[in-house]
Scaffold this motif. Structure first.
Motif, PDB file in Angstrom:
ATOM      1  N   THR A  35      36.013  90.729  48.527  1.00  0.00           N
ATOM      2  CA  THR A  35      35.301  89.652  49.209  1.00  0.00           C
ATOM      3  C   THR A  35      36.245  88.963  50.171  1.00  0.00           C
ATOM      4  O   THR A  35      37.366  88.616  49.822  1.00  0.00           O
ATOM      5  CB  THR A  35      34.755  88.634  48.185  1.00  0.00           C
ATOM      6  N   HIS A  36      35.753  88.741  51.399  1.00  0.00           N
ATOM      7  CA  HIS A  36      36.551  88.092  52.439  1.00  0.00           C
ATOM      8  C   HIS A  36      35.822  86.824  52.892  1.00  0.00           C
ATOM      9  O   HIS A  36      34.591  86.770  52.926  1.00  0.00           O
ATOM     10  CB  HIS A  36      36.734  89.010  53.651  1.00  0.00           C
ATOM     11  N   PHE A  37      36.590  85.815  53.275  1.00  0.00           N
ATOM     12  CA  PHE A  37      36.070  84.578  53.842  1.00  0.00           C
ATOM     13  C   PHE A  37      36.704  84.426  55.215  1.00  0.00           C
ATOM     14  O   PHE A  37      37.934  84.343  55.323  1.00  0.00           O
ATOM     15  CB  PHE A  37      36.430  83.377  52.964  1.00  0.00           C
ATOM     16  N   THR A  38      35.866  84.391  56.265  1.00  0.00           N
ATOM     17  CA  THR A  38      36.392  84.294  57.617  1.00  0.00           C
ATOM     18  C   THR A  38      35.608  83.255  58.408  1.00  0.00           C
ATOM     19  O   THR A  38      34.518  82.831  58.008  1.00  0.00           O
ATOM     20  CB  THR A  38      36.300  85.648  58.346  1.00  0.00           C
ATOM     21  N   SER A  39      36.154  82.867  59.568  1.00  0.00           N
ATOM     22  CA  SER A  39      35.484  81.885  60.414  1.00  0.00           C
ATOM     23  C   SER A  39      34.491  82.545  61.365  1.00  0.00           C
ATOM     24  O   SER A  39      33.689  81.855  61.987  1.00  0.00           O
ATOM     25  CB  SER A  39      36.504  81.065  61.194  1.00  0.00           C
ATOM     26  N   HIS A  40      34.557  83.880  61.493  1.00  0.00           N
ATOM     27  CA  HIS A  40      33.623  84.610  62.350  1.00  0.00           C
ATOM     28  C   HIS A  40      32.991  85.725  61.531  1.00  0.00           C
ATOM     29  O   HIS A  40      33.675  86.387  60.747  1.00  0.00           O
ATOM     30  CB  HIS A  40      34.347  85.212  63.555  1.00  0.00           C
ATOM     31  N   PRO A  41      31.696  85.993  61.733  1.00  0.00           N
ATOM     32  CA  PRO A  41      31.078  87.078  60.967  1.00  0.00           C
ATOM     33  C   PRO A  41      31.603  88.431  61.452  1.00  0.00           C
ATOM     34  O   PRO A  41      31.897  88.605  62.632  1.00  0.00           O
ATOM     35  CB  PRO A  41      29.586  86.920  61.274  1.00  0.00           C
ATOM     36  N   PRO A  42      31.735  89.393  60.524  1.00  0.00           N
ATOM     37  CA  PRO A  42      32.218  90.717  60.941  1.00  0.00           C
ATOM     38  C   PRO A  42      31.118  91.464  61.703  1.00  0.00           C
ATOM     39  O   PRO A  42      29.938  91.188  61.543  1.00  0.00           O
ATOM     40  CB  PRO A  42      32.540  91.402  59.613  1.00  0.00           C
ATOM     41  N   LYS A  43      31.530  92.409  62.560  1.00  0.00           N
ATOM     42  CA  LYS A  43      30.569  93.218  63.298  1.00  0.00           C
ATOM     43  C   LYS A  43      30.037  94.321  62.396  1.00  0.00           C
ATOM     44  O   LYS A  43      30.765  94.879  61.576  1.00  0.00           O
ATOM     45  CB  LYS A  43      31.216  93.823  64.530  1.00  0.00           C
ATOM     46  N   ASN A  44      28.773  94.653  62.538  1.00  0.00           N
ATOM     47  CA  ASN A  44      28.130  95.765  61.814  1.00  0.00           C
ATOM     48  C   ASN A  44      28.212  95.619  60.297  1.00  0.00           C
ATOM     49  O   ASN A  44      28.327  96.584  59.569  1.00  0.00           O
ATOM     50  CB  ASN A  44      28.723  97.113  62.237  1.00  0.00           C
ATOM     51  N   ARG A  45      28.196  94.404  59.811  1.00  0.00           N
ATOM     52  CA  ARG A  45      28.252  94.178  58.365  1.00  0.00           C
ATOM     53  C   ARG A  45      27.504  92.886  58.066  1.00  0.00           C
ATOM     54  O   ARG A  45      27.560  91.922  58.815  1.00  0.00           O
ATOM     55  CB  ARG A  45      29.698  94.057  57.910  1.00  0.00           C
ATOM     56  N   LYS A  46      26.814  92.867  56.930  1.00  0.00           N
ATOM     57  CA  LYS A  46      26.070  91.683  56.525  1.00  0.00           C
ATOM     58  C   LYS A  46      27.052  90.637  55.988  1.00  0.00           C
ATOM     59  O   LYS A  46      27.927  90.949  55.188  1.00  0.00           O
ATOM     60  CB  LYS A  46      25.063  92.037  55.432  1.00  0.00           C
ATOM     61  N   ALA A  47      26.872  89.401  56.460  1.00  0.00           N
ATOM     62  CA  ALA A  47      27.729  88.308  56.015  1.00  0.00           C
ATOM     63  C   ALA A  47      26.861  87.098  55.721  1.00  0.00           C
ATOM     64  O   ALA A  47      25.847  86.863  56.383  1.00  0.00           O
ATOM     65  CB  ALA A  47      28.766  87.973  57.079  1.00  0.00           C
ATOM     66  N   ASP A  48      27.232  86.338  54.712  1.00  0.00           N
ATOM     67  CA  ASP A  48      26.520  85.109  54.359  1.00  0.00           C
ATOM     68  C   ASP A  48      27.282  83.923  54.937  1.00  0.00           C
ATOM     69  O   ASP A  48      28.492  83.807  54.745  1.00  0.00           O
ATOM     70  CB  ASP A  48      26.443  84.947  52.832  1.00  0.00           C
ATOM     71  N   GLN A  49      26.545  83.058  55.641  1.00  0.00           N
ATOM     72  CA  GLN A  49      27.179  81.840  56.150  1.00  0.00           C
ATOM     73  C   GLN A  49      27.159  80.802  55.041  1.00  0.00           C
ATOM     74  O   GLN A  49      26.120  80.528  54.443  1.00  0.00           O
ATOM     75  CB  GLN A  49      26.448  81.305  57.374  1.00  0.00           C
ATOM     76  N   LEU A  50      28.310  80.227  54.734  1.00  0.00           N
ATOM     77  CA  LEU A  50      28.428  79.250  53.671  1.00  0.00           C
ATOM     78  C   LEU A  50      28.278  77.848  54.230  1.00  0.00           C
ATOM     79  O   LEU A  50      28.706  77.565  55.349  1.00  0.00           O
ATOM     80  CB  LEU A  50      29.772  79.390  52.962  1.00  0.00           C
ATOM     81  N   ARG A  51      27.710  76.998  53.449  1.00  0.00           N
ATOM     82  CA  ARG A  51      27.584  75.596  53.841  1.00  0.00           C
ATOM     83  C   ARG A  51      28.782  74.850  53.256  1.00  0.00           C
ATOM     84  O   ARG A  51      28.902  74.698  52.045  1.00  0.00           O
ATOM     85  CB  ARG A  51      26.277  75.010  53.306  1.00  0.00           C
ATOM     86  N   THR A  52      29.653  74.400  54.119  1.00  0.00           N
ATOM     87  CA  THR A  52      30.829  73.674  53.662  1.00  0.00           C
ATOM     88  C   THR A  52      30.519  72.183  53.639  1.00  0.00           C
ATOM     89  O   THR A  52      29.681  71.693  54.391  1.00  0.00           O
ATOM     90  CB  THR A  52      32.027  73.941  54.573  1.00  0.00           C
ATOM     91  N   GLN A  53      31.196  71.488  52.775  1.00  0.00           N
ATOM     92  CA  GLN A  53      30.998  70.054  52.659  1.00  0.00           C
ATOM     93  C   GLN A  53      32.336  69.356  52.846  1.00  0.00           C
ATOM     94  O   GLN A  53      33.359  69.821  52.357  1.00  0.00           O
ATOM     95  CB  GLN A  53      30.419  69.687  51.290  1.00  0.00           C
ATOM     96  N   THR A  54      32.295  68.235  53.540  1.00  0.00           N
ATOM     97  CA  THR A  54      33.523  67.508  53.812  1.00  0.00           C
ATOM     98  C   THR A  54      33.733  66.359  52.842  1.00  0.00           C
ATOM     99  O   THR A  54      34.689  65.624  52.958  1.00  0.00           O
ATOM    100  CB  THR A  54      33.497  66.933  55.236  1.00  0.00           C
TER     101      THR A  54
END
Length: 141
Positions: A35-54
């Motif tokens: 599992t990877h966590f990045t600031s940009h979604p990868p190309k040609n792969r499904k990614a879930d956008q996480l809701r971050t809280q401050t």
């Protein structure tokens, strides 16, 4: 001097990381199951956008929670000779009948005092209140 250099480095590292907290975070899994966590979604792969809280909640409109007190010019004009409405009389009648029933039933009756303690009514107090409840029943019912 030795303690200031690591302290300054830690402070600068923390300040440098602050802008990244505001970015979107995407979670995705590679072919190996990592599992990877990045600031940009990868190309040609499904990614879930996480809701971050401050740590801050949604904006709150405090005007609705704490309405301003009415000033005399905002107050609605009141009728001086207005009597109770039928709904108010019905409510008073029902409460008076219930109080009268409880007072005539007998037994100990307690009321809460201003300091939160209980005070039991004496027989004279119960008789007074029964008389008042009977008057309200006769007037309101």
């Amino acid at each position: 001097m030795r303690i200031w250099l690591p302290l300054a480095a830690a402070l600068m590292t923390g300040l440098a990381a602050l802008p990244t907290l505001a970015e979107d975070v995407y979670r995705w899994v590679d072919d190996d199951g990592v599992t990877h966590f990045t600031s940009h979604p990868p190309k040609n792969r499904k990614a879930d956008q996480l809701r971050t809280q401050t740590g801050h909640s949604e904006p709150v409109d405090y005007a609705t929670q704490y309405p301003e007190e009415e000033t005399p010019e905002q107050e609605q004009p009141r009728e001086e000779n207005r009597g109770p409405t039928q709904a108010e009389r019905d409510d008073a009648c029902q409460r008076a009948r219930e109080n009268l029933r409880l007072l005539e039933q007998g037994g100990r009756i307690a009321e809460e005092t201003e300091d939160g303690s209980r005070r039991y009514l004496s027989e004279e107090d119960k008789a007074e209140r029964a008389e008042r409840a009977q008057q309200i029943v006769e007037e309101a019912c």
